[in-house]
Design a protein around this motif. Structure first.
Motif, PDB file in Angstrom:
ATOM      1  N   SER A 573      -2.521  12.314 -14.601  1.00  0.00           N
ATOM      2  CA  SER A 573      -1.637  12.087 -13.448  1.00  0.00           C
ATOM      3  C   SER A 573      -2.375  12.005 -12.121  1.00  0.00           C
ATOM      4  N   GLU A 574      -3.692  11.795 -12.147  1.00  0.00           N
ATOM      5  CA  GLU A 574      -4.433  11.566 -10.912  1.00  0.00           C
ATOM      6  C   GLU A 574      -4.286  10.105 -10.502  1.00  0.00           C
ATOM      7  N   VAL A 575      -4.278   9.857  -9.194  1.00  0.00           N
ATOM      8  CA  VAL A 575      -4.205   8.489  -8.704  1.00  0.00           C
ATOM      9  C   VAL A 575      -5.574   7.842  -8.814  1.00  0.00           C
ATOM     10  N   ASN A 576      -5.626   6.695  -9.480  1.00  0.00           N
ATOM     11  CA  ASN A 576      -6.841   5.891  -9.520  1.00  0.00           C
ATOM     12  C   ASN A 576      -6.836   5.020  -8.265  1.00  0.00           C
ATOM     13  N   VAL A 577      -7.603   5.433  -7.253  1.00  0.00           N
ATOM     14  CA  VAL A 577      -7.503   4.830  -5.923  1.00  0.00           C
ATOM     15  C   VAL A 577      -7.822   3.339  -5.942  1.00  0.00           C
ATOM     16  N   TYR A 578      -8.959   2.972  -6.523  1.00  0.00           N
ATOM     17  CA  TYR A 578      -9.371   1.568  -6.501  1.00  0.00           C
ATOM     18  C   TYR A 578      -8.393   0.689  -7.275  1.00  0.00           C
ATOM     19  N   LYS A 579      -7.963   1.160  -8.423  1.00  0.00           N
ATOM     20  CA  LYS A 579      -7.027   0.367  -9.219  1.00  0.00           C
ATOM     21  C   LYS A 579      -5.669   0.270  -8.520  1.00  0.00           C
ATOM     22  N   THR A 580      -5.270   1.332  -7.816  1.00  0.00           N
ATOM     23  CA  THR A 580      -4.006   1.311  -7.073  1.00  0.00           C
ATOM     24  C   THR A 580      -4.013   0.206  -6.036  1.00  0.00           C
ATOM     25  N   PHE A 581      -5.103   0.079  -5.272  1.00  0.00           N
ATOM     26  CA  PHE A 581      -5.170  -0.966  -4.246  1.00  0.00           C
ATOM     27  C   PHE A 581      -5.278  -2.363  -4.869  1.00  0.00           C
ATOM     28  N   LYS A 582      -5.951  -2.454  -5.996  1.00  0.00           N
ATOM     29  CA  LYS A 582      -6.047  -3.743  -6.679  1.00  0.00           C
ATOM     30  C   LYS A 582      -4.673  -4.200  -7.160  1.00  0.00           C
ATOM     31  N   THR A 583      -3.922  -3.277  -7.749  1.00  0.00           N
ATOM     32  CA  THR A 583      -2.575  -3.610  -8.229  1.00  0.00           C
ATOM     33  C   THR A 583      -1.644  -3.920  -7.064  1.00  0.00           C
ATOM     34  N   ARG A 584      -1.792  -3.190  -5.968  1.00  0.00           N
ATOM     35  CA  ARG A 584      -0.949  -3.457  -4.792  1.00  0.00           C
ATOM     36  C   ARG A 584      -1.155  -4.876  -4.277  1.00  0.00           C
ATOM     37  N   ASP A 585      -2.417  -5.297  -4.182  1.00  0.00           N
ATOM     38  CA  ASP A 585      -2.706  -6.656  -3.717  1.00  0.00           C
ATOM     39  C   ASP A 585      -2.159  -7.692  -4.695  1.00  0.00           C
ATOM     40  N   LEU A 586      -2.260  -7.409  -5.994  1.00  0.00           N
ATOM     41  CA  LEU A 586      -1.748  -8.331  -7.004  1.00  0.00           C
ATOM     42  C   LEU A 586      -0.224  -8.466  -6.888  1.00  0.00           C
ATOM     43  N   ILE A 587       0.460  -7.343  -6.701  1.00  0.00           N
ATOM     44  CA  ILE A 587       1.918  -7.379  -6.594  1.00  0.00           C
ATOM     45  C   ILE A 587       2.352  -8.142  -5.352  1.00  0.00           C
ATOM     46  N   MET A 588       1.697  -7.919  -4.218  1.00  0.00           N
ATOM     47  CA  MET A 588       2.063  -8.633  -2.993  1.00  0.00           C
ATOM     48  C   MET A 588       1.849 -10.130  -3.152  1.00  0.00           C
ATOM     49  N   LYS A 589       0.785 -10.514  -3.856  1.00  0.00           N
ATOM     50  CA  LYS A 589       0.541 -11.944  -4.090  1.00  0.00           C
ATOM     51  C   LYS A 589       1.614 -12.530  -5.005  1.00  0.00           C
ATOM     52  N   GLU A 590       1.959 -11.794  -6.051  1.00  0.00           N
ATOM     53  CA  GLU A 590       2.977 -12.279  -6.983  1.00  0.00           C
ATOM     54  C   GLU A 590       4.357 -12.333  -6.328  1.00  0.00           C
ATOM     55  N   VAL A 591       4.624 -11.418  -5.408  1.00  0.00           N
ATOM     56  CA  VAL A 591       5.890 -11.448  -4.664  1.00  0.00           C
ATOM     57  C   VAL A 591       6.003 -12.756  -3.902  1.00  0.00           C
ATOM     58  N   LYS A 592       4.970 -13.104  -3.181  1.00  0.00           N
ATOM     59  CA  LYS A 592       4.995 -14.328  -2.372  1.00  0.00           C
ATOM     60  C   LYS A 592       5.038 -15.577  -3.247  1.00  0.00           C
ATOM     61  N   ASP A 593       4.246 -15.602  -4.332  1.00  0.00           N
ATOM     62  CA  ASP A 593       4.197 -16.783  -5.195  1.00  0.00           C
ATOM     63  C   ASP A 593       5.526 -17.012  -5.905  1.00  0.00           C
ATOM     64  N   ASN A 594       6.112 -15.963  -6.469  1.00  0.00           N
ATOM     65  CA  ASN A 594       7.367 -16.116  -7.208  1.00  0.00           C
ATOM     66  C   ASN A 594       8.536 -16.410  -6.276  1.00  0.00           C
ATOM     67  N   ALA A 595       8.527 -15.820  -5.095  1.00  0.00           N
ATOM     68  CA  ALA A 595       9.572 -16.124  -4.114  1.00  0.00           C
ATOM     69  C   ALA A 595       9.468 -17.577  -3.680  1.00  0.00           C
ATOM     70  N   SER A 596       8.252 -18.051  -3.507  1.00  0.00           N
ATOM     71  CA  SER A 596       8.044 -19.450  -3.116  1.00  0.00           C
ATOM     72  C   SER A 596       8.538 -20.400  -4.201  1.00  0.00           C
ATOM     73  N   ASP A 597       8.286 -20.053  -5.463  1.00  0.00           N
ATOM     74  CA  ASP A 597       8.743 -20.895  -6.572  1.00  0.00           C
ATOM     75  C   ASP A 597      10.263 -21.012  -6.600  1.00  0.00           C
ATOM     76  N   LEU A 598      10.956 -19.991  -6.104  1.00  0.00           N
ATOM     77  CA  LEU A 598      12.419 -19.982  -6.106  1.00  0.00           C
ATOM     78  C   LEU A 598      13.005 -20.348  -4.741  1.00  0.00           C
ATOM     79  N   ASN A 599      12.135 -20.857  -3.855  1.00  0.00           N
ATOM     80  CA  ASN A 599      12.563 -21.270  -2.509  1.00  0.00           C
ATOM     81  C   ASN A 599      13.186 -20.115  -1.712  1.00  0.00           C
ATOM     82  N   ILE A 600      12.603 -18.932  -1.846  1.00  0.00           N
ATOM     83  CA  ILE A 600      13.022 -17.787  -1.042  1.00  0.00           C
ATOM     84  C   ILE A 600      11.967 -17.564   0.044  1.00  0.00           C
ATOM     85  N   ARG A 601      12.378 -17.632   1.296  1.00  0.00           N
ATOM     86  CA  ARG A 601      11.459 -17.423   2.404  1.00  0.00           C
ATOM     87  C   ARG A 601      11.098 -15.941   2.497  1.00  0.00           C
TER      88      ARG A 601
END
Length: 750
Positions: A573-601
């Motif tokens: 249950s320890e936070v893996n700091v580097y992996k946490t930031f890597k996943t955060r960046d991946l999620i933010m990118k996927e949020v923008k890409d998938n929203a764009s695919d569905l024409n959501i600004r």
């Protein structure tokens, strides 16, 4: 001597002028906000801080533990900095910085190395970090009585930093990950007994060298002992709630005050801190070692401190309202109104506190059944606040509703241009309509004074032998009169004072129109509930599923994406700091890409590019953080209106009506323990199947999606998903696409 007199004289006039300005400021008080350039503590990313950490003070640790400590301590401190509770460039932080600089003046090892920030919390606390940051809570400042006491607290924390006591926090910094920010702050101030006593001893010298009075130092421990009480112990005025329209009999305040039970001497055997009696005794001895306290005595300009303390006390009120502690908020408002009776800020907070009282007695109607709103566990209060608490508790349901409506209505009538006051009144009307106990016809259309005159005339007429005689009333008239707060003998039943307290309100045509509008809406909802009750179990189940599915159909063509809460954790249950930031960046990118695919600004307010954020961005971030926390905490039963003007401003600023906030936690913990591995290695044929399954299914992903309506302040979606899937681009993208596809759709009309 003349010079000191002139300094004191000038400072007195400056103080008087400051008080005049303060009076005006507090009448139009605005909550603490960030101002000026963004400090590097905020603009530098956590990963950069980890890379730049010199680690010279960690020589006692092995390389592995050193790396782990640096990662966890920087991550933990940044979690607090980015919590929305910490401000920079504000009135309190600037004051703390000047005071801190004064205390370390001449110390070359400390000058220029410490940064001071206000931490917005009702807890009375202060703590320093290994990085040279000192946090002081507004709750502590609100409790203090002199600047000398604050100087001692800050000196104590400076010594912790100077003597590297922060290394003692290793256990706390690495084990406590899922507590609230306030709880984490408490852990970061948890040193050993030896550390605490050493910090106290050395802080005395620092306060002495700065020229403060010795008599104030020990009083700091009184502040700590009684910090669980409100910041003043002021007798509650029995006529406080009385107006020309509302009269509350004094018997409602004839309660016995709960005695204050705190003691300096308590068993500290199992505690990390020595008890306050030991600390006070040691400090008294240390103070006596300095014989020249008056030699370098500096003039202390208290007016500045008292201004800062009042700022902290106003923040205390706001925090208590956000924490849904209406009794504590109302008592603090009562104290502050003695000095600032015209404060619109206090009036708004008072209205919100009464909304929180009112909603505890209202039934929330759901299809097919009725449930009482979940009530918070009753708080135990000591001192004068216990009188107010007992008054609120003893009020019957209609009493709470009537007194709350009275306060909120009067606040709106005082300033009809106040947006929050108007929204508070409208929300109060919604609560009245939802209550099964509230009936306008049961309330008198005469106030208390008018009713006394009316009943006096009736009694006089009855005694003179006119038609109406009290002993000739039939039982139906008796029951009707009793329901309206009248006794059998033509007297007012003082226990039902509230029946006469809103007479002018129920005669107000504007109020009646609003009440009728909400009643019509409530009636339509009741009809739907009745139709639902007539359905079969299968039909009800199908409809509930359909409604659940369509809750996410919000027809969102645009959204403001808020900083997501991402945690990549290990088996322990320890936070893996580097992996946490890597996943955060991946999620933010996927949020923008998938929203764009569905024409959501998509607009975003995140911490991905810290160096691009200015003070206004941090203010918007803090507001949304606080508003989301309140909405998520009580999303089904919340009637919170204080944030609405700012949420509407953010809606216009970003051009989006809805805000999306998501939480994601992923852990990889396959069930491959020594016993299992040994067993299935022996049973090799079974192991050939077992091991691949465990390796592939050892992923645990928790998703939580929240959507906040920036126009109404309502949390319109709270949806959770759980799956055995890794945190890869494919799985994250698929989950987000499915969610956004639903958000894009519109609801069907029934």
């Amino acid at each position: 001597m003349v010079g000191k007199f002139l300094i004191a004289f000038v400072c007195t006039w400056i103080g008087a002028f400051s008080n005049l300005l303060a009076q005006e400021d507090f009448n139009h008080y605005q909550p603490l906000c960030n101002k000026g350039p963004v400090p590097k503590d905020f603009s530098n990313s956590t990963l950069n801080k980890i890379k730049q950490d010199s680690r010279e003070d960690l020589k006692s640790l092995t390389p592995r533990k050193k790396q782990f400590f640096v990662e966890q301590i920087n991550y933990s401190i940044d979690e607090i900095l980015y919590s929305g509770n910490v401000t920079f460039g504000d009135t309190i932080s600037r004051y703390l910085q000047k005071l801190g600089d004064k205390l370390v003046a001449g110390n070359k090892d400390l000058e220029g190395k410490l940064r001071f920030y206000a931490y917005n919390s009702t807890d009375a606390n202060a703590f320093s970090t290994r990085q040279g940051i000192v946090f002081v809570t507004t709750g502590l400042i609100a409790q203090l009585t002199t600047e000398a006491q604050l100087a001692f607290v800050i000196s104590h924390e400076i010594i912790h930093f100077q003597e590297h006591h922060v290394l003692e926090l290793y256990t706390y910094a690495t084990k406590e990950k899922f507590y609230s920010y306030n709880e984490r702050a408490r852990f970061l101030s948890n040193y050993s007994r030896e550390n605490e006593l050493e910090a106290d001893r050395m802080a005395v010298k620092m306060v002495h060298d700065a020229g403060y009075k010795p008599g104030e130092i020990n009083k700091t421990f009184d502040v700590l002992l009684y910090s669980y009480l409100p910041f003043e112990e002021m007798k509650f005025d029995k006529t406080y709630f009385n107006t020309n329209e509302m009269y509350i009999p004094e018997m409602y305040f004839d309660f016995k005050r709960t005695e204050i039970s705190a003691k300096f001497k308590y068993n500290d055997y199992l505690m990390s801190h020595p008890n306050l009696a030991k600390r006070k005794e040691q400090v008294t001895e240390q103070v006596s070692r300095f014989r020249d306290w008056d030699k370098n005595m500096l003039y202390e300009d208290s007016s500045c401190f008292f201004y800062i303390r009042d700022v902290a006390r106003f923040e205390y009120v706001l925090n208590k309202v956000y924490e849904e502690e209406p009794v504590e908020a109302l008592y603090a408002i009562y104290i502050l109104e003695k000095t600032y009776p015209e404060s619109a800020f206090l009036a708004n907070c008072k209205s919100q506190a009464w909304l929180d009282v009112m909603k505890t007695v209202v039934q929330k109607k759901k299809p097919g059944y009725y449930t009482l709103l979940p009530r918070k566990k009753a708080r135990y209060y000591e001192g004068q606040i216990s009188i107010l608490n007992q008054f609120v508790n003893v009020l019957p349901k209609n009493g709470k509703l009537a007194v709350g409506l009275r306060v909120i209505y009067d606040a709106y009538q005082k300033d009809t241009t106040n947006v929050i006051a108007r929204k508070s009144l409208e929300t109060a009307i919604q609560l009245l309509v939802k209550s099964e106990d509230f009936d306008l016809d049961k309330f008198s259309k005469r106030n208390y004074a008018e009713t006394l005159v009316y009943l006096g005339e009736k009694k006089k007429a009855a005694n003179s032998g006119e038609k109406l005689r009290t002993d000739e009333w039939d039982k139906y008239a008796v029951i009707e009169n009793q329901s309206k707060g009248m006794t059998d003998g033509f007297e007012i039943d003082s226990t039902k004072f509230y029946m006469y307290g809103i007479a002018d309100i129920i005669r107000d045509s504007n109020f009646l129109v609003k009440f009728k509008q909400h009643t019509v809406k409530s009636t339509l909802l009741e009809r739907r509930n009745e139709e639902f009750n007539l359905m079969t179990d299968n039909e009800q189940s199908d409809l509930e599923y359909l409604k659940y599915d369509e809750e996410a159909h919000l027809k969102m063509d645009s959204m403001l994406v808020f900083q997501p809460a991402i945690f990549e954790t290990t088996r322990s249950s320890e936070v893996n700091v580097y992996k946490t930031f890597k996943t955060r960046d991946l999620i933010m990118k996927e949020v923008k890409d998938n929203a764009s695919d569905l024409n959501i600004r998509v607009k975003s307010l995140s911490l991905q590019k810290l160096d691009t954020l200015d003070a206004s961005d941090w203010n918007n971030y803090a507001l949304l953080q606080r508003s989301l926390t309140r909405a998520i905490k009580d999303h089904e039963n919340d009637y919170f209106v204080l944030d609405l003007p700012d949420l509407n401003r953010i809606k216009k600023l970003y051009g989006a009506e809805k805000l999306l906030f998501l939480e994601y936690q992923h852990a990889y913990a396959p069930d491959l323990y020594f016993g299992n591995v040994l067993l299935f290695t022996v049973l090799l044929p079974v192991g050939l199947v077992y091991f691949p399954i465990e390796i592939l299914s050892g992923h645990y992903s928790d998703w939580q999606f929240y959507v906040l309506d920036l126009k109404t302040g309502e949390l319109v979606l709270n949806r959770a998903y759980y799956a055995n899937e890794p945190s890869t681009k494919h799985f994250i993208g698929s989950r987000l696409y499915g969610m956004f596809h639903q958000l894009k759709q519109a609801k069907n009309d029934y």
